[in-house]
Scaffold this motif. Structure first.
Motif, PDB file in Angstrom:
ATOM      1  N   PHE A 146      -7.774   8.448   7.651  1.00  0.00           N
ATOM      2  CA  PHE A 146      -8.733   7.428   7.233  1.00  0.00           C
ATOM      3  C   PHE A 146      -8.370   6.114   7.881  1.00  0.00           C
ATOM      4  O   PHE A 146      -7.226   5.888   8.296  1.00  0.00           O
ATOM      5  CB  PHE A 146      -8.786   7.295   5.700  1.00  0.00           C
ATOM      6  CG  PHE A 146      -7.510   6.814   5.061  1.00  0.00           C
ATOM      7  CD1 PHE A 146      -7.217   5.462   4.951  1.00  0.00           C
ATOM      8  CD2 PHE A 146      -6.595   7.729   4.555  1.00  0.00           C
ATOM      9  CE1 PHE A 146      -6.050   5.031   4.353  1.00  0.00           C
ATOM     10  CE2 PHE A 146      -5.426   7.302   3.950  1.00  0.00           C
ATOM     11  CZ  PHE A 146      -5.142   5.949   3.843  1.00  0.00           C
ATOM     12  N   SER A 147      -9.370   5.262   7.998  1.00  0.00           N
ATOM     13  CA  SER A 147      -9.193   3.955   8.604  1.00  0.00           C
ATOM     14  C   SER A 147     -10.317   3.051   8.103  1.00  0.00           C
ATOM     15  O   SER A 147     -11.462   3.486   8.023  1.00  0.00           O
ATOM     16  CB  SER A 147      -9.254   4.063  10.126  1.00  0.00           C
ATOM     17  OG  SER A 147      -9.206   2.793  10.714  1.00  0.00           O
ATOM     18  N   TYR A 148      -9.977   1.825   7.754  1.00  0.00           N
ATOM     19  CA  TYR A 148     -11.000   0.879   7.330  1.00  0.00           C
ATOM     20  C   TYR A 148     -10.495  -0.543   7.558  1.00  0.00           C
ATOM     21  O   TYR A 148      -9.301  -0.808   7.484  1.00  0.00           O
ATOM     22  CB  TYR A 148     -11.394   1.087   5.864  1.00  0.00           C
ATOM     23  CG  TYR A 148     -10.238   1.045   4.904  1.00  0.00           C
ATOM     24  CD1 TYR A 148      -9.822  -0.149   4.332  1.00  0.00           C
ATOM     25  CD2 TYR A 148      -9.544   2.201   4.571  1.00  0.00           C
ATOM     26  CE1 TYR A 148      -8.755  -0.188   3.452  1.00  0.00           C
ATOM     27  CE2 TYR A 148      -8.477   2.170   3.700  1.00  0.00           C
ATOM     28  CZ  TYR A 148      -8.087   0.974   3.142  1.00  0.00           C
ATOM     29  OH  TYR A 148      -7.033   0.939   2.283  1.00  0.00           O
ATOM     30  N   PRO A 149     -11.421  -1.455   7.857  1.00  0.00           N
ATOM     31  CA  PRO A 149     -11.041  -2.852   8.068  1.00  0.00           C
ATOM     32  C   PRO A 149     -11.150  -3.663   6.787  1.00  0.00           C
ATOM     33  O   PRO A 149     -11.984  -3.397   5.926  1.00  0.00           O
ATOM     34  CB  PRO A 149     -12.070  -3.337   9.090  1.00  0.00           C
ATOM     35  CG  PRO A 149     -13.299  -2.544   8.761  1.00  0.00           C
ATOM     36  CD  PRO A 149     -12.799  -1.194   8.287  1.00  0.00           C
ATOM     37  N   ILE A 204       0.714   5.293   5.708  1.00  0.00           N
ATOM     38  CA  ILE A 204      -0.152   4.116   5.754  1.00  0.00           C
ATOM     39  C   ILE A 204       0.442   3.068   6.688  1.00  0.00           C
ATOM     40  O   ILE A 204       1.634   2.768   6.636  1.00  0.00           O
ATOM     41  CB  ILE A 204      -0.343   3.526   4.342  1.00  0.00           C
ATOM     42  CG1 ILE A 204      -1.064   4.552   3.468  1.00  0.00           C
ATOM     43  CG2 ILE A 204      -1.118   2.220   4.394  1.00  0.00           C
ATOM     44  CD1 ILE A 204      -1.171   4.163   2.018  1.00  0.00           C
ATOM     45  N   SER A 205      -0.419   2.548   7.553  1.00  0.00           N
ATOM     46  CA  SER A 205      -0.014   1.475   8.461  1.00  0.00           C
ATOM     47  C   SER A 205      -1.111   0.421   8.488  1.00  0.00           C
ATOM     48  O   SER A 205      -2.257   0.692   8.130  1.00  0.00           O
ATOM     49  CB  SER A 205       0.243   2.011   9.870  1.00  0.00           C
ATOM     50  OG  SER A 205      -0.958   2.492  10.444  1.00  0.00           O
ATOM     51  N   LEU A 259       0.827  -1.211   0.000  1.00  0.00           N
ATOM     52  CA  LEU A 259       0.000   0.000   0.000  1.00  0.00           C
ATOM     53  C   LEU A 259       0.859   1.258   0.000  1.00  0.00           C
ATOM     54  O   LEU A 259       0.610   2.190  -0.761  1.00  0.00           O
ATOM     55  CB  LEU A 259      -0.952  -0.003   1.202  1.00  0.00           C
ATOM     56  CG  LEU A 259      -2.023  -1.089   1.212  1.00  0.00           C
ATOM     57  CD1 LEU A 259      -2.782  -1.078   2.533  1.00  0.00           C
ATOM     58  CD2 LEU A 259      -2.964  -0.948   0.039  1.00  0.00           C
ATOM     59  N   SER A 260       1.865   1.290   0.841  1.00  0.00           N
ATOM     60  CA  SER A 260       2.746   2.465   0.923  1.00  0.00           C
ATOM     61  C   SER A 260       3.524   2.669  -0.365  1.00  0.00           C
ATOM     62  O   SER A 260       3.732   3.796  -0.802  1.00  0.00           O
ATOM     63  CB  SER A 260       3.720   2.320   2.092  1.00  0.00           C
ATOM     64  OG  SER A 260       3.027   2.315   3.311  1.00  0.00           O
ATOM     65  N   VAL A 299      -6.648  -3.716   9.826  1.00  0.00           N
ATOM     66  CA  VAL A 299      -7.120  -2.340   9.858  1.00  0.00           C
ATOM     67  C   VAL A 299      -6.067  -1.460   9.195  1.00  0.00           C
ATOM     68  O   VAL A 299      -4.931  -1.380   9.660  1.00  0.00           O
ATOM     69  CB  VAL A 299      -7.403  -1.864  11.300  1.00  0.00           C
ATOM     70  CG1 VAL A 299      -7.902  -0.436  11.293  1.00  0.00           C
ATOM     71  CG2 VAL A 299      -8.404  -2.798  11.975  1.00  0.00           C
ATOM     72  N   VAL A 300      -6.465  -0.835   8.093  1.00  0.00           N
ATOM     73  CA  VAL A 300      -5.571   0.047   7.343  1.00  0.00           C
ATOM     74  C   VAL A 300      -5.834   1.476   7.801  1.00  0.00           C
ATOM     75  O   VAL A 300      -6.982   1.922   7.840  1.00  0.00           O
ATOM     76  CB  VAL A 300      -5.817  -0.081   5.822  1.00  0.00           C
ATOM     77  CG1 VAL A 300      -4.915   0.875   5.049  1.00  0.00           C
ATOM     78  CG2 VAL A 300      -5.601  -1.514   5.368  1.00  0.00           C
ATOM     79  N   ARG A 301      -4.755   2.182   8.155  1.00  0.00           N
ATOM     80  CA  ARG A 301      -4.861   3.576   8.585  1.00  0.00           C
ATOM     81  C   ARG A 301      -3.876   4.424   7.796  1.00  0.00           C
ATOM     82  O   ARG A 301      -2.828   3.944   7.372  1.00  0.00           O
ATOM     83  CB  ARG A 301      -4.552   3.711  10.068  1.00  0.00           C
ATOM     84  CG  ARG A 301      -5.564   3.084  10.976  1.00  0.00           C
ATOM     85  CD  ARG A 301      -5.243   3.388  12.449  1.00  0.00           C
ATOM     86  NE  ARG A 301      -6.310   2.950  13.302  1.00  0.00           N
ATOM     87  CZ  ARG A 301      -6.416   1.730  13.830  1.00  0.00           C
ATOM     88  NH1 ARG A 301      -5.489   0.838  13.584  1.00  0.00           N
ATOM     89  NH2 ARG A 301      -7.429   1.410  14.603  1.00  0.00           N
TER      90      ARG A 301
END
Length: 135
Positions: A113-116, A87-88, A49-50, A102-104
């Motif tokens: 932003f944050s979503y599972p 992004i973590s 993602l990063s 969980v992506v933050r």
């Protein structure tokens, strides 16, 4: 001695057999999708993602057929368009037996932003499934 026609046919057959064998060997040596462990999944997902790496991301998806490649390209495109950064990924509820990732992160404008994402495991491989995570 082979006639010119027979030699051409024999060569074509040898080339065809070699091509089929090379494809078979390539397909049989591909790793199944996913990561070997949950911590590895977290690390690879965060890096993909990063780094906006659609190929690496597609390798983590539990999507049948070639749909994973298209989904990964679209996913990376959205990250680029929103200038996502910082992004973590955190695995929940447990790092060694997760049900969700969980992506933050932050958008280019600084909004958080944050979503599972649902995490699945099959045959010793851990993947991301695009189904709603079950709490």
């Amino acid at each position: 001695m082979l006639s010119r026609r027979n030699a051409t046919v024999a060569l074509a057959v040898v080339v065809a057999v070699a091509w089929i064998a090379s494809i078979t060997v390539t397909v049989s040596h591909q790793d199944p999708p996913g990561a070997a462990s949950p911590p590895e999944l977290r690390t690879e997902l965060a890096a993909a993602l990063s780094g906006r790496d659609a190929d690496a991301l597609a390798g983590l998806f539990d999507v049948p057929g070639s749909g994973g490649d298209d989904l990964a390209k679209d996913y990376v495109s959205v990250l680029k368009d929103s200038s996502a950064r910082d992004i973590s990924v955190q695995l929940a509820p447990d790092e060694h037996s997760p049900a969700t990732a969980v992506v933050r992160g932050k958008t280019g404008t600084g909004e958080q932003f944050s979503y599972p994402l649902a995490v699945t495991s099959s045959k010793g491989r851990w993947t991301i499934a695009f189904t709603p995570p079950i709490p």
